[in-house]
Design a protein around this motif. Structure first.
Motif: not given
Length: 222
Positions: A86-111
């Motif tokens: 939820k804390y990731v889904a609540d983040l919006q950039i220009l009205g867009y939310q991260l889907n599962k792929f976006g969240f996964c990509l963000l996590a893997v890049v940070l990893f």
């Protein structure tokens, strides 16, 4: 009337997987750019077998390979993530939310960023900083091969009629095998990329290989 109901019951909404093709084509383009420009038109055999002292542009090749790894790994496992926190889904950039792929990509890049930064600091802290460049040069070859396997798995998963729930178990065995193989690859490679003292090797494997992977697993699947 019964015929129309049967037809309606068998209607399935087909998945639109064009985004997968675009990402995989982008990854292939990155590798073509790397082999033709960064590696100066090197062929696959020369790239994989080149020695450290004969190689050039090692850092750009490592960055490109890491990008392809992050993208292909995210494409492959993103559909298995239960939900976006939820804390990731609540983040919006220009009205867009991260889907599962976006969240996964963000996590893997940070990893990868955190893992690489800690790896650099580890080698510097034990007074073996010169070995860091040899380390990521050697790791690039390993991840280059793995990324091609991930591309094949992505195509198989999204464009062939397979049971994704059943194949997930095979993915787990595959990644476990790759992880164990990578540890032995690092330990016994002729470039001697890990520290010479055994306790430093043990410390590296536990803190910079096993622990970050467990944290990534917990972040994505729990």
């Amino acid at each position: 009337m019964l015929l129309s109901q049967n037809i309606t019951n068998h209607i399935r909404i087909s998945e639109n997987n064009d985004w997968v093709i675009f990402i995989l084509l982008g990854c292939i383009f990155l590798y073509l750019f790397m082999m033709n420009i960064v590696e100066r038109e090197a062929n696959l055999k020369d790239f994989l077998l080149q020695k450290y002292f004969d190689a050039s542009n090692n850092l750009p090749s490592w960055v490109i390979t890491s990008c392809v790894m992050a993208l292909t790994l995210s494409v492959l496992i993103s559909q298995y993530i239960p939900t976006v926190p939820k804390y990731v889904a609540d983040l919006q950039i220009l009205g867009y939310q991260l889907n599962k792929f976006g969240f996964c990509l963000l996590a893997v890049v940070l990893f990868y960023l955190i893992k690489s930064s800690l790896g650099f600091l580890f080698f510097q802290s034990i007074g073996d900083g010169k070995k860091w460049t040899i380390f990521y040069f050697t790791a690039t070859k390993f991840y280059f091969i793995i990324s091609f396997l991930l591309i094949i798995l992505c195509v198989t998963q999204y464009y062939f009629p397979i049971d994704r729930n059943k194949i997930f178990l095979y993915y787990l065995f595959f990644f476990l095998f790759v992880f164990i193989f990578k540890i032995f690859f690092y330990l016994f490679h002729k470039n001697k990329i890990l520290p010479e003292k055994w306790y430093y090797k043990f410390l590296y494997i536990c803190t910079l290989q096993i622990a970050p992977l467990l944290l990534l697993w917990k972040l994505l699947f729990f």
